[in-house]
Design a protein around this motif. Sequence first.
Motif, short mmCIF file in Angstrom:
data_model
loop_
_atom_site.label_atom_id
_atom_site.label_comp_id
_atom_site.label_asym_id
_atom_site.label_seq_id
_atom_site.Cartn_x
_atom_site.Cartn_y
_atom_site.Cartn_z
N LEU A 163 0.84 -1.21 0.00
CA LEU A 163 0.00 0.00 0.00
C LEU A 163 0.87 1.25 0.00
N PHE A 164 2.14 1.10 0.41
CA PHE A 164 3.08 2.23 0.34
C PHE A 164 4.12 1.90 -0.74
N SER A 165 5.40 2.15 -0.52
CA SER A 165 6.34 1.95 -1.63
C SER A 165 6.55 0.46 -1.92
N PHE A 197 3.43 2.47 22.45
CA PHE A 197 3.58 2.38 21.00
C PHE A 197 2.68 3.38 20.30
N ARG A 198 3.24 4.01 19.28
CA ARG A 198 2.44 4.74 18.29
C ARG A 198 2.37 3.77 17.12
N MET A 199 1.17 3.41 16.70
CA MET A 199 1.04 2.34 15.72
C MET A 199 0.75 2.89 14.34
N ASP A 200 1.74 2.73 13.48
CA ASP A 200 1.68 3.23 12.11
C ASP A 200 0.54 2.56 11.33
N VAL A 201 -0.24 3.37 10.62
CA VAL A 201 -1.37 2.90 9.80
C VAL A 201 -2.02 1.60 10.30
N GLY A 287 -5.22 15.56 -5.70
CA GLY A 287 -4.93 14.55 -4.68
C GLY A 287 -4.82 15.24 -3.34
N LYS A 288 -3.74 15.01 -2.58
CA LYS A 288 -3.59 15.68 -1.29
C LYS A 288 -3.01 17.08 -1.43
N TRP A 289 -2.59 17.43 -2.65
CA TRP A 289 -1.79 18.66 -2.83
C TRP A 289 -2.66 19.90 -3.01
N HIS A 323 5.56 14.50 11.21
CA HIS A 323 6.59 14.34 10.16
C HIS A 323 5.99 14.15 8.77
N ASP A 324 4.67 14.01 8.67
CA ASP A 324 4.01 13.83 7.37
C ASP A 324 3.27 15.09 6.93
N GLN A 325 3.33 16.13 7.71
CA GLN A 325 2.51 17.32 7.46
C GLN A 325 3.40 18.55 7.40
N ILE A 382 10.26 10.41 -0.54
CA ILE A 382 9.78 9.56 -1.64
C ILE A 382 8.40 10.01 -2.14
N GLU A 383 7.54 10.45 -1.21
CA GLU A 383 6.20 10.88 -1.63
C GLU A 383 6.27 12.13 -2.52
N SER A 384 7.07 13.12 -2.10
CA SER A 384 7.17 14.36 -2.88
C SER A 384 7.85 14.11 -4.23
N SER A 410 4.46 19.51 1.11
CA SER A 410 5.48 18.46 1.14
C SER A 410 5.85 18.06 2.57
N ARG A 411 6.02 16.76 2.76
CA ARG A 411 6.42 16.24 4.08
C ARG A 411 7.82 16.73 4.45
N ASP A 412 8.62 17.09 3.44
CA ASP A 412 9.97 17.57 3.75
C ASP A 412 9.96 18.89 4.53
O1 TEU Z 1 1.70 7.45 7.31
C1 TEU Z 1 0.52 6.87 6.88
C2 TEU Z 1 -0.44 7.65 6.15
O2 TEU Z 1 -1.63 7.59 6.42
C3 TEU Z 1 0.00 8.37 4.94
O3 TEU Z 1 -1.06 8.43 4.05
C4 TEU Z 1 0.48 9.70 5.28
O4 TEU Z 1 -0.58 10.55 5.54
C5 TEU Z 1 1.35 10.06 4.14
O5 TEU Z 1 2.40 10.75 4.61
C6 TEU Z 1 0.62 10.63 2.97
O6 TEU Z 1 0.83 11.96 2.78
C7 TEU Z 1 2.56 6.60 8.00
C8 TEU Z 1 3.82 7.32 8.40
O7 TEU Z 1 3.50 8.34 9.31
C9 TEU Z 1 4.52 7.81 7.18
O8 TEU Z 1 5.65 8.57 7.48
C10 TEU Z 1 4.90 6.60 6.38
O9 TEU Z 1 5.45 7.00 5.16
C11 TEU Z 1 3.71 5.68 6.13
O10 TEU Z 1 2.91 5.46 7.27
C12 TEU Z 1 4.18 4.32 5.69
O11 TEU Z 1 4.76 3.64 6.76
#
Ligand code: TEU
Length: 551
Positions: A163-165, A197-201, A287-289, A323-325, A382-384, A410-412
């Motif tokens: 679902l990601f890279s 724990f912070r649980m990713d997705v 999209g999200k942009w 870190h994603d915002q 990678i997303e940007s 951008s997440r950067d």
């Molecule tokens: O992010 C999950 C997520 O829901 C993504 O859609 C996120 O919003 C993304 O940055 C889209 O703009 C988590 C992590 O926080 C993220 O850093 C990771 O890249 C991702 O999971 C995959 O592990």
Amino acid sequence: MNRTWWKEAVIYQIYPRSFMDSDGDGIGDLQGIISRLDYLKYLGIDIIWLSPIYKSPNDDNGYDISDYQDIMDEFGTMEDFDELLKAAHERDIKIVMDLVVNHTSDEHQWFVESRKSKNNAYRDYYIWREGKDAQTPPNNWGSCFGGSAWQYDEMTDMYYLHLFSKKQPDLNWDNPKVRKEVFDMMTWWCDKGIDGFRMDVISMISKTKEMPDGKDGDFSPYCIHGPNVHKYLQEMNEKVLSRYNIMTVGETAGVTTEQAQQYAGEDTHELNMVFQFEHVEGDGKYGKWTDKKIPLVTLKQILSRWQTELYQKAWNSLFWDNHDQPRAVSRFGDDRPMYREVSAKMLATCLHMLQGTPYIYQGEELGMTNYPFESPNDFRDIESINAYREWCSEGRLSHEEFWPCITFKSRDNARTPIQWDDSPQAGFTVGTPWIAVNPNYTEINAKVETANMDSVFHYYKKLIKLRKENPIIVYGKYEALMEDSEELFVYTRTLDSEKLLVVCSFCDHETNFTIPAEFVGTVCLISNVQNAYDKAEMTLKPYEAFVLYYK
Ligand code: TEU
């Protein structure tokens, strides 16, 4: 409502790669974090959430893990981690780990085995499917980082789901062996003494058995809040979480308030709280942009709904950024020099007075801003990088149309190094940083912020202290006022005979405001400008925020 330590805490998120570099390789590390614990103690936070520090080839900066029980080379060793945990605990600071178990890296030993043959013992640890034909993936799902969510693998002539890279294959949670491996690994960390724990997705771990095409390639109906997600979380709770005094927060993209009541209900035995994303998503143009701010009325509707619908039922987290915002002050406030500080303090007031556990993303307490990107070569994420290629290089939009949008979101923006002082590279590293330092570091940095008592930093420190002294900030009932105002975010909190009024101006000009009669002349707990609150009729300054209180 049950009173607990994690409701009363303030959490600080560290993105280790960009926090502090101790050895000059340009990448932040664990010793760097240790060297700044006193800074965090001085700020007053209770808990650190560490973004992933595990062994990783860094296709997605550590969110692609190749060994859950080892440390990323660039960050240090397990001895460094043990030292960090001890040093944090000595200062009464807890450490919450990032748990990334929807997927692993394709370099994880499980996947290395899994891809070898159809009858490998690890085959069923991941999600493999036949293509529709030799050239067509099993369905049309797109990955979060662009392209298909399926990667063809020559070795067995099948596709795996990501679902990601493509370097982040999704684990198959329907396999009991996978769940056992994950629970054992979590137990190992808990026994080490970590605090949560912070649980990713985590909302994506259960997928439907049938995997039909999605509308426009959208996998959400089949992968988010899937059929067994609550069953698996209850199993995790029973086998691991309930045995320790730890806290958990689930990153639950796409969660509704009803679903949150199940994920993080007072007695549902799953997680302690969720991250919901309604206020930071859904504003996209492409999209999200986007380059547009969310309208204040919409923002208030979203946040108010979460306040009201979770009250006494479930617990929420509070955040403007991570870190994603993009940076909070650039996105929701005003990062022009004359308004940066005042609007950063206003946003902090608005968020920290809501119900939920507040998260501060590293640098937010300094009022750090978005980065002035000049070219796509500036991106590291990678997303940007993929998004720019898909939207521009492949011709859907012109550079001029897309550039303001990608640079705004951008997440950067959030990943540039923490600005510690005005020395070269902002004191982050003596080497060359992996991502450029924001050129505004000479004015915006921790040295200046800690020295100046009127700074954004000291304002955050005061907000954290107020939370410790006033249970109403944690437990009071929320009520929205002036819901239609396009300029002001106003609300009250009530706990028994105590009451708070929170007034935040989201505009860059003066506005008239009438203080409700019951609050005229009451105690001002905090404000970000000099003003008087002893008469009902008053004029708010640009981005003014204040909190009145009576008992
Ligand atoms: O992010 C999950 C997520 O829901 C993504 O859609 C996120 O919003 C993304 O940055 C889209 O703009 C988590 C992590 O926080 C993220 O850093 C990771 O890249 C991702 O999971 C995959 O592990």
